[in-house]
Design a protein around this motif. Structure first.
Motif, PDB file in Angstrom:
ATOM      1  N   ARG A  82       0.727   3.249   3.366  1.00  0.00           N
ATOM      2  CA  ARG A  82      -0.530   3.984   3.169  1.00  0.00           C
ATOM      3  C   ARG A  82      -0.306   5.087   2.145  1.00  0.00           C
ATOM      4  NH1 ARG A  82      -2.063   5.159   9.364  1.00  0.00           N
ATOM      5  NH2 ARG A  82      -1.903   3.029  10.117  1.00  0.00           N
ATOM      6  N   ARG A  83      -1.176   5.154   1.164  1.00  0.00           N
ATOM      7  CA  ARG A  83      -1.112   6.196   0.144  1.00  0.00           C
ATOM      8  C   ARG A  83      -2.451   6.912   0.111  1.00  0.00           C
ATOM      9  NH1 ARG A  83       1.808   2.676  -4.548  1.00  0.00           N
ATOM     10  NH2 ARG A  83       3.830   2.601  -3.542  1.00  0.00           N
ATOM     11  N   GLY A 143      -5.891   8.332  -0.865  1.00  0.00           N
ATOM     12  CA  GLY A 143      -6.902   7.955  -1.847  1.00  0.00           C
ATOM     13  C   GLY A 143      -6.889   6.496  -2.238  1.00  0.00           C
ATOM     14  N   GLN A 144      -6.053   5.699  -1.617  1.00  0.00           N
ATOM     15  CA  GLN A 144      -5.969   4.280  -1.937  1.00  0.00           C
ATOM     16  C   GLN A 144      -6.008   3.466  -0.654  1.00  0.00           C
ATOM     17  OE1 GLN A 144      -2.406   3.556  -4.150  1.00  0.00           O
ATOM     18  NE2 GLN A 144      -2.923   5.010  -5.752  1.00  0.00           N
ATOM     19  N   LEU A 174      -1.559  -0.692   1.424  1.00  0.00           N
ATOM     20  CA  LEU A 174      -0.901  -1.800   0.736  1.00  0.00           C
ATOM     21  C   LEU A 174      -0.085  -2.574   1.764  1.00  0.00           C
ATOM     22  CD1 LEU A 174      -0.342  -2.961  -2.112  1.00  0.00           C
ATOM     23  CD2 LEU A 174       1.672  -1.507  -2.162  1.00  0.00           C
ATOM     24  N   ARG A 192      -7.625  -3.788  -2.596  1.00  0.00           N
ATOM     25  CA  ARG A 192      -7.249  -3.012  -3.771  1.00  0.00           C
ATOM     26  C   ARG A 192      -8.223  -3.270  -4.923  1.00  0.00           C
ATOM     27  NH1 ARG A 192      -3.781  -4.540  -7.471  1.00  0.00           N
ATOM     28  NH2 ARG A 192      -2.877  -6.149  -6.164  1.00  0.00           N
ATOM     29  N   ALA A 234     -11.565  -1.542  -4.149  1.00  0.00           N
ATOM     30  CA  ALA A 234     -11.472  -0.105  -4.383  1.00  0.00           C
ATOM     31  C   ALA A 234     -11.499   0.209  -5.874  1.00  0.00           C
ATOM     32  CB  ALA A 234     -10.211   0.464  -3.750  1.00  0.00           C
ATOM     33  N   ALA A 235     -10.837  -0.616  -6.680  1.00  0.00           N
ATOM     34  CA  ALA A 235     -10.849  -0.404  -8.128  1.00  0.00           C
ATOM     35  C   ALA A 235     -12.253  -0.590  -8.688  1.00  0.00           C
ATOM     36  CB  ALA A 235      -9.869  -1.359  -8.804  1.00  0.00           C
ATOM     37  N   ARG A 290     -14.346   2.440  -7.790  1.00  0.00           N
ATOM     38  CA  ARG A 290     -14.006   3.567  -8.669  1.00  0.00           C
ATOM     39  C   ARG A 290     -14.628   3.389 -10.040  1.00  0.00           C
ATOM     40  NH1 ARG A 290      -8.971   3.091  -6.440  1.00  0.00           N
ATOM     41  NH2 ARG A 290      -8.203   1.934  -8.230  1.00  0.00           N
TER      42      ARG A 290
END
Length: 127
Positions: free
Chosen positions: A53-54, A56-57, A60, A91, A94-95, A98
Motif C-alpha cells: 500500500r502506498r 495516494g495510490q 499494488l 492502477r 486510478a490513472a 487522475r
C-alpha cells in the motif's frame, strides 16, 4: 534458496530504496502477505501474494515469482514478481481518474488579487 526475508525481497524487487525503509513500511502495516499483516523477518516463498500500500495510490498486489538476495537492475527486478490482473485494472482506473480530474489551479484564472481588488473586497465585507 526457497525462502527469504520479506524486507530483503522488497528491497531486491525495488519496491523500496533501502532495506530499512522496507522494514519501516512493513512495521507500519503497509505490506500484507496473503491479506495479513507481516513483520520484516517474515519469510516468503514463491507464489505468495504480497500487497503493498502506498499513499495516494491503489494497493499494488503482486505474486512472488522468484527470490533474489541481490538488488539488480530494474529489468531483473521486474522478473521477481507478477502483478495481479485486479491490481493492474485498479492502477489503470486510478490513472484514468487522475487524467480526467480537473486542474486544481483552473479556478484561479485571473491570478492573485491586486491591491485595488483587495480594497474592494474589504469594502464589500464591511471592513
Amino acid at each position: 534458496m526457497d525462502r527469504m526475508r520479506l524486507d530483503k525481497w522488497l528491497w531486491a524487487a525495488r519496491f523500496y530504496k533501502t532495506r530499512s525503509l522496507a522494514a519501516h513500511e512493513i512495521g507500519a502495516g503497509r505490506v500484507l502477505i496473503g491479506g495479513q499483516a507481516a513483520k520484516p523477518a517474515r519469510e516468503i516463498a514463491t507464489d505468495d501474494l504480497v500487497e503493498v500500500r502506498r499513499p495516494g495510490q491503489p494497493p499494488l498486489q503482486v505474486r512472488v515469482r522468484a527470490l533474489s538476495l541481490v538488488r539488480g537492475p530494474a529489468s531483473q527486478a521486474a522478473l521477481l514478481y507478477e502483478e495481479t490482473p485486479d491490481s493492474v485494472k485498479a492502477r489503470e482506473r486510478a490513472a484514468e481518474l487522475r487524467r480526467l480530474a480537473p486542474e486544481p489551479a483552473r479556478e484561479f484564472e485571473e491570478g492573485r488579487p491586486t491591491k485595488r481588488d483587495r480594497r474592494q473586497m474589504d469594502r464589500w465585507r464591511g471592513r
